[in-house]
Motif scaffolding. Structure first.
Motif, PDB file in Angstrom:
ATOM      1  N   ASP A   1       0.858  -1.248  -0.061  1.00 52.48           N
ATOM      2  CA  ASP A   1       0.023   0.023   0.125  1.00 52.48           C
ATOM      3  C   ASP A   1       0.840   1.362  -0.038  1.00 52.48           C
ATOM      4  O   ASP A   1       0.739   2.281  -0.830  1.00 52.48           O
ATOM      5  CB  ASP A   1      -1.087   0.221   1.122  1.00 52.48           C
ATOM      6  N   ASN A   2       1.927   1.172   0.658  1.00 46.13           N
ATOM      7  CA  ASN A   2       2.852   2.392   0.943  1.00 46.13           C
ATOM      8  C   ASN A   2       3.530   2.372  -0.677  1.00 46.13           C
ATOM      9  O   ASN A   2       3.810   3.488  -1.029  1.00 46.13           O
ATOM     10  CB  ASN A   2       3.856   2.298   1.826  1.00 46.13           C
ATOM     11  N   ALA A   3       3.948   1.424  -1.197  1.00 47.08           N
ATOM     12  CA  ALA A   3       4.511   1.384  -2.359  1.00 47.08           C
ATOM     13  C   ALA A   3       3.888   1.991  -3.477  1.00 47.08           C
ATOM     14  O   ALA A   3       4.322   2.907  -4.200  1.00 47.08           O
ATOM     15  CB  ALA A   3       4.888   0.111  -2.765  1.00 47.08           C
ATOM     16  N   ALA A   4       2.474   1.579  -3.527  1.00 49.66           N
ATOM     17  CA  ALA A   4       1.466   2.283  -4.345  1.00 49.66           C
ATOM     18  C   ALA A   4       1.404   3.859  -4.257  1.00 49.66           C
ATOM     19  O   ALA A   4       1.526   4.513  -5.301  1.00 49.66           O
ATOM     20  CB  ALA A   4       0.404   1.572  -4.356  1.00 49.66           C
ATOM     21  N   MET A   5       1.672   4.264  -3.116  1.00 50.17           N
ATOM     22  CA  MET A   5       1.424   5.649  -2.766  1.00 50.17           C
ATOM     23  C   MET A   5       2.818   6.538  -3.026  1.00 50.17           C
ATOM     24  O   MET A   5       2.979   7.425  -4.140  1.00 50.17           O
ATOM     25  CB  MET A   5       1.219   5.860  -1.406  1.00 50.17           C
ATOM     26  N   GLN A   6       3.971   5.566  -2.830  1.00 55.90           N
ATOM     27  CA  GLN A   6       5.406   6.204  -3.290  1.00 55.90           C
ATOM     28  C   GLN A   6       5.491   6.325  -4.530  1.00 55.90           C
ATOM     29  O   GLN A   6       6.481   7.242  -5.074  1.00 55.90           O
ATOM     30  CB  GLN A   6       6.315   5.388  -2.453  1.00 55.90           C
ATOM     31  N   LEU A   7       5.097   5.442  -5.447  1.00 55.62           N
ATOM     32  CA  LEU A   7       5.112   5.725  -6.722  1.00 55.62           C
ATOM     33  C   LEU A   7       4.700   6.897  -7.444  1.00 55.62           C
ATOM     34  O   LEU A   7       5.137   7.353  -8.481  1.00 55.62           O
ATOM     35  CB  LEU A   7       4.582   4.299  -7.470  1.00 55.62           C
ATOM     36  N   ILE A   8       3.657   7.348  -7.013  1.00 57.63           N
ATOM     37  CA  ILE A   8       3.086   8.652  -7.396  1.00 57.63           C
ATOM     38  C   ILE A   8       3.865   9.673  -6.610  1.00 57.63           C
ATOM     39  O   ILE A   8       4.108  10.915  -7.221  1.00 57.63           O
ATOM     40  CB  ILE A   8       1.575   8.762  -6.976  1.00 57.63           C
ATOM     41  N   ARG A   9       4.125   9.760  -5.302  1.00 56.68           N
ATOM     42  CA  ARG A   9       4.761  10.829  -4.779  1.00 56.68           C
ATOM     43  C   ARG A   9       6.028  11.122  -5.026  1.00 56.68           C
ATOM     44  O   ARG A   9       6.487  12.289  -5.130  1.00 56.68           O
ATOM     45  CB  ARG A   9       4.601  10.648  -2.980  1.00 56.68           C
ATOM     46  N   ASN A  10       7.001   9.853  -4.875  1.00 61.27           N
ATOM     47  CA  ASN A  10       8.543  10.145  -5.398  1.00 61.27           C
ATOM     48  C   ASN A  10       8.903   8.956  -5.893  1.00 61.27           C
ATOM     49  O   ASN A  10       9.375   8.438  -5.714  1.00 61.27           O
ATOM     50  CB  ASN A  10       9.231  10.509  -3.988  1.00 61.27           C
ATOM     51  N   PRO A  11       8.428   8.953  -7.388  1.00 64.67           N
ATOM     52  CA  PRO A  11       8.925   7.675  -8.302  1.00 64.67           C
ATOM     53  C   PRO A  11      10.431   7.453  -8.316  1.00 64.67           C
ATOM     54  O   PRO A  11      10.935   6.550  -8.652  1.00 64.67           O
ATOM     55  CB  PRO A  11       8.199   7.755  -9.494  1.00 64.67           C
TER      56      PRO A  11
END
Length: 358
Positions: A220-230
């Motif tokens: 779930d965090n990885a999905a968010m981080q891909l958008i926040r700071n790829p």
């Protein structure tokens, strides 16, 4: 002169159009780089259901196993959606992956500077993004047993063994050694026993690659981080279900799913395909973007045939084509100087790849 046997599966929808353009580029580059490609066509998908009664004929499996590599377009469409699951086109692809024992799916996501405006994210976030998702392909919840339906309940089982995790981890760490030497392993170890085993095994394998920095992240965090700071990611290592989701999410960083290739490797033969679907709504109109399939052909040259210089030439030709302002309809709004048909785009890239357009 080196000769290679290539199994061709055009599939459904736009599959025949985009594969033909990839073959055009391959023919140009093989001629200019001194090797020969021999193609053999096979059926899979909806067209196989229509002609042979099954989504994956035995002849196709046998042909792919004989080949040096497999180049695949796309399958599926509404026409076959109402069929029983075992007869749907997608079942053919799952069976082919299993038959070839291709356990590692490589999905690169590169943001082209020339198309940076195509992304929905800010330039400061995505400029310079270069990510490789390494997805385990023939295990996990898609293949685990038991599965099925009982009355008003349905169930699937997520299963991974230590050897399955070890072999995909080695693929990711070896890839990282050729890149920025960073691996982020994505799991759900705070909830799933399978993910706990995954994390333990990946951590142990990492000790064999002391130069590579390993981190762990929940899905779930990885999905968010891909958008926040790829740009924090280099190689993402994950299982089948999570990789399916994250690789599609990562693909949209580039702004168009029509740009990105994939390779499925590690087994008896390797399979190369664009990550997009068959798009039956635009089939036959000459507007499909062939770049993802052409880039998949480049990955085939690099990973299966060892023709690295030819692969580099194709990759450079794609970039040059975009720099010159050539666009298919899907990306026409972003810096287009000339809008091209599928055939025209393939010809331009082929000419540049063979250095005819310099």
């Amino acid at each position: 002169m080196k000769k290679y046997e290539i199994a061709i599966i055009k599939g459904d929808g736009i599959g025949p159009e985009i594969v033909d353009e990839a073959k055009k580029v391959l023919d140009a580059i093989s001629y200019s780089h001194g090797f020969e490609l021999s193609y053999h066509d096979y059926l899979m998908g909806g067209i196989a259901v229509d002609r042979a009664g099954v989504p994956l004929p035995d002849e196709t499996i046998e042909g792919c196993l004989r080949a040096d590599a497999v180049l695949f377009g796309a399958i599926g469409g509404e026409k076959w959606d109402s069929l029983p699951r075992e007869l749907r086109p997608e079942s053919g692809l799952l069976k082919l992956r299993k038959s070839l024992e291709i356990f590692a799916n490589l999905r690169p996501t590169v943001v082209y500077d020339e198309l940076i405006e195509a992304s929905t994210l800010k330039e400061s976030v995505i400029k310079g993004v270069d990510i490789l998702v390494v997805r385990e392909l023939i295990g996990g919840i898609y293949f685990g047993e038991p599965k099925g339906r009982e009355g008003d309940r349905a169930f699937n089982t997520m299963v991974y063994s230590v050897p399955e995790i070890e072999r995909i981890a080695h693929v990711a760490f070896k890839a990282a050694m050729r890149r920025q030497k960073r691996v982020c392993s994505v799991d759900k170890a705070n909830v799933l026993d399978v993910s706990q085993l995954w994390r333990e095994t990946v951590t142990r394998i990492a000790k064999e690659y002391p130069e590579v920095e390993l981190s762990h992240m929940y899905i779930d965090n990885a999905a968010m981080q891909l958008i926040r700071n790829p740009k924090q990611f280099d190689v993402i290592l994950t299982g089948n279900l999570f990789g399916d989701i994250l690789s599609d999410e990562a693909s949209m960083l580039s702004g168009s799913i029509g740009l990105l290739p994939s390779a499925s490797i590690g087994g008896k033969a390797a399979l190369y395909e664009p990550i997009h679907g068959s798009a039956p709504d635009i089939a036959g109109q000459g507007i499909a973007n062939p770049i993802a399939t052409i880039a998949s052909a480049s990955m085939m040259l690099r990973h299966s045939l060892g023709e690295v210089e030819a692969a580099d030439a194709i990759d450079k030709a794609i970039v040059k084509t975009l720099k010159e302002g050539y666009r298919t309809k899907d990306i026409a709004a972003f810096g287009a100087k000339e809008i091209c048909t599928t055939d025209e785009m393939g010809s331009i890239i082929a000419n540049y790849a063979a250095k005819k357009g310099e």
